[in-house]
Design a protein around this motif. Structure first.
Motif, PDB file in Angstrom:
ATOM      1  N   LEU A   1      19.841  52.702  12.844  1.00  0.00           N
ATOM      2  CA  LEU A   1      19.513  51.542  13.671  1.00  0.00           C
ATOM      3  C   LEU A   1      18.285  51.793  14.542  1.00  0.00           C
ATOM      4  O   LEU A   1      17.489  50.877  14.816  1.00  0.00           O
ATOM      5  CB  LEU A   1      20.712  51.159  14.549  1.00  0.00           C
ATOM      6  N   GLN A   2      18.129  53.027  14.991  1.00  0.00           N
ATOM      7  CA  GLN A   2      16.983  53.360  15.840  1.00  0.00           C
ATOM      8  C   GLN A   2      15.657  53.267  15.097  1.00  0.00           C
ATOM      9  O   GLN A   2      14.609  53.115  15.721  1.00  0.00           O
ATOM     10  CB  GLN A   2      17.143  54.770  16.416  1.00  0.00           C
ATOM     11  N   GLU A   3      15.681  53.365  13.781  1.00  0.00           N
ATOM     12  CA  GLU A   3      14.451  53.322  12.988  1.00  0.00           C
ATOM     13  C   GLU A   3      14.127  51.926  12.480  1.00  0.00           C
ATOM     14  O   GLU A   3      13.096  51.720  11.830  1.00  0.00           O
ATOM     15  CB  GLU A   3      14.573  54.277  11.794  1.00  0.00           C
ATOM     16  N   LEU A   4      15.004  50.936  12.760  1.00  0.00           N
ATOM     17  CA  LEU A   4      14.785  49.598  12.226  1.00  0.00           C
ATOM     18  C   LEU A   4      13.553  48.930  12.820  1.00  0.00           C
ATOM     19  O   LEU A   4      13.265  49.062  14.013  1.00  0.00           O
ATOM     20  CB  LEU A   4      16.011  48.715  12.496  1.00  0.00           C
ATOM     21  N   THR A   5      12.847  48.220  11.989  1.00  0.00           N
ATOM     22  CA  THR A   5      11.717  47.399  12.427  1.00  0.00           C
ATOM     23  C   THR A   5      12.112  45.927  12.338  1.00  0.00           C
ATOM     24  O   THR A   5      13.182  45.589  11.799  1.00  0.00           O
ATOM     25  CB  THR A   5      10.503  47.638  11.525  1.00  0.00           C
ATOM     26  N   LYS A   6      11.268  45.074  12.825  1.00  0.00           N
ATOM     27  CA  LYS A   6      11.522  43.632  12.727  1.00  0.00           C
ATOM     28  C   LYS A   6      11.636  43.217  11.261  1.00  0.00           C
ATOM     29  O   LYS A   6      12.494  42.410  10.888  1.00  0.00           O
ATOM     30  CB  LYS A   6      10.404  42.859  13.415  1.00  0.00           C
ATOM     31  N   GLU A   7      10.776  43.800  10.428  1.00  0.00           N
ATOM     32  CA  GLU A   7      10.774  43.454   9.001  1.00  0.00           C
ATOM     33  C   GLU A   7      12.090  43.877   8.346  1.00  0.00           C
ATOM     34  O   GLU A   7      12.675  43.134   7.543  1.00  0.00           O
ATOM     35  CB  GLU A   7       9.588  44.122   8.294  1.00  0.00           C
ATOM     36  N   ASN A   8      12.544  45.100   8.647  1.00  0.00           N
ATOM     37  CA  ASN A   8      13.817  45.560   8.108  1.00  0.00           C
ATOM     38  C   ASN A   8      14.951  44.630   8.529  1.00  0.00           C
ATOM     39  O   ASN A   8      15.823  44.272   7.717  1.00  0.00           O
ATOM     40  CB  ASN A   8      14.161  46.962   8.611  1.00  0.00           C
ATOM     41  N   THR A   9      14.947  44.250   9.799  1.00  0.00           N
ATOM     42  CA  THR A   9      16.013  43.424  10.351  1.00  0.00           C
ATOM     43  C   THR A   9      16.015  42.040   9.705  1.00  0.00           C
ATOM     44  O   THR A   9      17.086  41.507   9.363  1.00  0.00           O
ATOM     45  CB  THR A   9      15.857  43.304  11.875  1.00  0.00           C
TER      46      THR A   9
ATOM     47  N   GLU B   1      14.981  41.347   6.779  1.00  0.00           N
ATOM     48  CA  GLU B   1      15.468  41.563   5.425  1.00  0.00           C
ATOM     49  C   GLU B   1      16.995  41.654   5.422  1.00  0.00           C
ATOM     50  O   GLU B   1      17.666  41.081   4.562  1.00  0.00           O
ATOM     51  CB  GLU B   1      14.868  42.852   4.851  1.00  0.00           C
ATOM     52  N   GLY B   2      17.539  42.376   6.397  1.00  0.00           N
ATOM     53  CA  GLY B   2      18.986  42.514   6.493  1.00  0.00           C
ATOM     54  C   GLY B   2      19.675  41.197   6.758  1.00  0.00           C
ATOM     55  O   GLY B   2      20.752  40.920   6.212  1.00  0.00           O
ATOM     56  N   LEU B   3      19.082  40.360   7.604  1.00  0.00           N
ATOM     57  CA  LEU B   3      19.643  39.044   7.886  1.00  0.00           C
ATOM     58  C   LEU B   3      19.599  38.171   6.639  1.00  0.00           C
ATOM     59  O   LEU B   3      20.554  37.453   6.324  1.00  0.00           O
ATOM     60  CB  LEU B   3      18.864  38.379   9.024  1.00  0.00           C
ATOM     61  N   HIS B   4      18.479  38.238   5.923  1.00  0.00           N
ATOM     62  CA  HIS B   4      18.308  37.426   4.720  1.00  0.00           C
ATOM     63  C   HIS B   4      19.307  37.836   3.632  1.00  0.00           C
ATOM     64  O   HIS B   4      19.863  36.982   2.930  1.00  0.00           O
ATOM     65  CB  HIS B   4      16.875  37.567   4.205  1.00  0.00           C
ATOM     66  N   GLN B   5      19.539  39.139   3.485  1.00  0.00           N
ATOM     67  CA  GLN B   5      20.426  39.631   2.435  1.00  0.00           C
ATOM     68  C   GLN B   5      21.901  39.536   2.819  1.00  0.00           C
ATOM     69  O   GLN B   5      22.768  39.747   1.972  1.00  0.00           O
ATOM     70  CB  GLN B   5      20.082  41.087   2.096  1.00  0.00           C
TER      71      GLN B   5
ATOM     72  N   GLU C   1      16.858  45.072  20.878  1.00  0.00           N
ATOM     73  CA  GLU C   1      15.491  44.643  21.195  1.00  0.00           C
ATOM     74  C   GLU C   1      14.755  44.165  19.945  1.00  0.00           C
ATOM     75  O   GLU C   1      14.033  43.162  19.971  1.00  0.00           O
ATOM     76  CB  GLU C   1      14.725  45.802  21.840  1.00  0.00           C
ATOM     77  N   VAL C   2      14.949  44.880  18.843  1.00  0.00           N
ATOM     78  CA  VAL C   2      14.317  44.464  17.587  1.00  0.00           C
ATOM     79  C   VAL C   2      14.951  43.171  17.092  1.00  0.00           C
ATOM     80  O   VAL C   2      14.264  42.274  16.578  1.00  0.00           O
ATOM     81  CB  VAL C   2      14.454  45.577  16.526  1.00  0.00           C
ATOM     82  N   LEU C   3      16.284  43.058  17.258  1.00  0.00           N
ATOM     83  CA  LEU C   3      16.996  41.864  16.804  1.00  0.00           C
ATOM     84  C   LEU C   3      16.519  40.620  17.546  1.00  0.00           C
ATOM     85  O   LEU C   3      16.465  39.528  16.957  1.00  0.00           O
ATOM     86  CB  LEU C   3      18.501  42.071  16.991  1.00  0.00           C
ATOM     87  N   ARG C   4      16.168  40.768  18.814  1.00  0.00           N
ATOM     88  CA  ARG C   4      15.671  39.609  19.579  1.00  0.00           C
ATOM     89  C   ARG C   4      14.421  39.029  18.937  1.00  0.00           C
ATOM     90  O   ARG C   4      14.203  37.817  18.934  1.00  0.00           O
ATOM     91  CB  ARG C   4      15.351  40.020  21.014  1.00  0.00           C
ATOM     92  N   GLU C   5      13.582  39.905  18.395  1.00  0.00           N
ATOM     93  CA  GLU C   5      12.357  39.435  17.741  1.00  0.00           C
ATOM     94  C   GLU C   5      12.671  38.732  16.431  1.00  0.00           C
ATOM     95  O   GLU C   5      11.954  37.815  16.015  1.00  0.00           O
ATOM     96  CB  GLU C   5      11.417  40.608  17.472  1.00  0.00           C
ATOM     97  N   ALA C   6      13.738  39.158  15.768  1.00  0.00           N
ATOM     98  CA  ALA C   6      14.072  38.592  14.463  1.00  0.00           C
ATOM     99  C   ALA C   6      14.980  37.367  14.576  1.00  0.00           C
ATOM    100  O   ALA C   6      14.841  36.400  13.815  1.00  0.00           O
ATOM    101  CB  ALA C   6      14.748  39.651  13.591  1.00  0.00           C
ATOM    102  N   ASP C   7      15.935  37.368  15.512  1.00  0.00           N
ATOM    103  CA  ASP C   7      16.895  36.270  15.653  1.00  0.00           C
ATOM    104  C   ASP C   7      17.401  36.252  17.088  1.00  0.00           C
ATOM    105  O   ASP C   7      18.402  36.888  17.422  1.00  0.00           O
ATOM    106  CB  ASP C   7      18.056  36.462  14.665  1.00  0.00           C
TER     107      ASP C   7
END
Length: 474
Positions: free
Chosen positions: A408-416, A418-422, A450-456
């Protein structure tokens, strides 16, 4: 013909002819040992060159009966008293019949199940060396019985160190074991050899280190160009992987054994380096473990109780994945670091989804365990079993949470995104992750939020409401 015919049921020939408290005849057993000596006598050991000696059917039936009978302690003691191990040594040295060799090793394996006999066999240096040489045999049944015998001896605390030292001083054992693991398709043999290696590594870290380093010798051969020397070839790891691939579909217990061997390797720095600094950068190991977690074990269409059945193998392979991931993310790889991390990030979301599913299944099993323990509160055995299950599940949970928090610490906005989409990330899965990670891994959860806020933003807000401690620190 059955592989091991039933022991003779006839009565002993005369009073006093019985072996201990059995109904077996001393005279009959002695006659078989005598015939064995005749089989390996000089005039009997001159087969046509290139043609192995075959046992006649009657002799094979009789010696197989002895094999079955040797599981009885009185019979084993009788065989020991009449120097059967010495006769078997003669068989190993002179016989060219694989079946006879297999049966004799098998009888020794049965005899070794009894402590005093095991100590006698183990302390015989000549016999010990001859038995280790059997690991270089080309006959799979003989290899299986040899491995079974070694495992029996290694499992006896009184003599285990004798065999560890003997194996440590015999380099051919390493080569033979690696050859079996990398080339055999006999699942039963691979499982038993794996159990031997697992036991050896568990008993003696020095031997494990030696075997790791044994494969680091640079290959010898003509130089093709002026290119720098090749990276060390850590032979033990690809051999373990090859064996694991062979047993994975046919023998769950065997897969468990090989995953535990890999886990033992990661308990020392040299073992981790043997995995992640292989020529492929550890990709083959990661691919196999990833495939097992994401596509084979603890799947969405499995009932949650499956985590109970698979808890030990899951704990081992997640432990290896965690060690590999930590090694790849913590070390500075200059030019290579980015590409290696990209490889691991490619597998991020499916693996995170699998880790959360394992945690969800454990929560379900945990609730069931509580219900069962209440129903059987008066049953001591029932409570003991529940406590044991809880202990193993706790180990799995700890390993699972550590790997999940690191990822989780290595996740980026793009990864997140992707995870939401999948569908790997949603309010339910994130809640499960937070529930298990907090408060111990607060920093990882906060970083991910913090990353999740940027994604959703909406999902992040809902999670903050569900876990007030995060909102306080926001």
């Amino acid at each position: 013909m059955d592989r091991n015919p039933s022991p003779p049921s006839s009565e002993p020939e005369e009073e006093g002819d019985v072996v201990g408290n059995t109904v077996y005849s001393k005279h009959w057993l002695f006659s078989i040992l005598t015939r064995l000596i005749e089989v390996i006598s000089p005039e009997k050991t001159e087969p046509t060159e290139g043609t192995p000696t075959e046992l006649d059917e009657e002799m094979e039936n009789d010696i197989c009966k002895v094999w079955d009978m040797s599981m009885d302690e009185d019979v084993a003691l009788f065989l020991q008293e009449f120097n059967a191990p010495d006769i078997f040594m003669g068989v190993f040295a002179k016989s060219k019949c694989p079946r006879l060799t297999e049966i004799c090793v098998g009888i020794l394996g049965n005899m070794a199940c009894f402590q005093d006999i095991c100590m006698s066999i183990s302390k015989d240096e000549n016999l010990g060396q001859v038995l280790l040489q059997r690991l270089c045999d080309s006959d799979s049944p003989t290899l299986l019985e040899t491995s079974r015998l070694l495992l029996t001896c290694l499992s006896q605390p009184e003599v285990a160190n004798v065999w560890v030292e003997r194996i440590r001083e015999n380099p051919s054992v390493y080569d033979c074991v690696c050859f079996i693991m990398s080339s055999s398709t006999n699942v039963e043999l691979l499982v038993k050899v794996g159990e031997v290696v697992d036991k050896l590594f568990d008993l003696d870290e020095e031997l494990m280190l030696n075997w790791i380093k044994n494969g680091t010798c640079r290959s010898v051969g003509p130089s093709v160009d002026d290119s720098p020397e090749e990276l060390p070839d850590f032979k033990i790891v690809p051999c373990i992987l090859e064996a694991a691939k062979q047993v994975r579909s046919d023998n769950p217990e065997g897969l468990d054994v090989y995953m535990h061997i890999l886990q033992l390797l990661t308990t020392v720095d040299e073992g981790i380096q043997a995995i992640v600094q292989a020529p492929d950068g550890g990709k083959e190991t990661w691919n196999l473990l990833y495939d097992l977690v994401c596509h084979e074990l603890c799947q969405p269409d499995d009932p949650p109780i499956i985590v109970q059945e698979q808890k030990t193998v899951l704990a081992s392979l997640l432990s290896v994945l965690s060690a590999m991931f930590a090694s790849q993310t913590e070390q500075e790889y200059t030019k290579m670091r980015k590409s290696k991390l990209c490889f691991f990030l490619f597998f991020y979301m499916p693996l995170i989804g699998s880790l959360i599913r394992i945690l969800q299944y454990m929560e379900s099993c945990g609730r069931r365990s509580v219900d069962n323990s209440k129903e059987s509160e008066q049953e001591e055995t029932g409570r003991a079993n529940v406590n044991e299950e809880d202990f193993h599940l706790k180990i799995l949970k700890d390993i699972c949470c550590e790997l999940l928090s690191n990822m989780l610490q290595e996740l980026t906005k793009e990864n997140t995104l992707e995870g939401l989409h999948q569908g790997h990330l949603n309010e339910q899965t994130c809640s499960c992750a937070f529930q298990n990670l907090l408060p111990l891994y607060f920093a990882s959860v906060e970083s991910f939020l913090e990353v999740l806020r940027e994604a959703d933003q909406t999902l992040a807000d809902n999670l903050e409401k569900r876990f007030p401690s995060l909102k306080v620190h926001a």
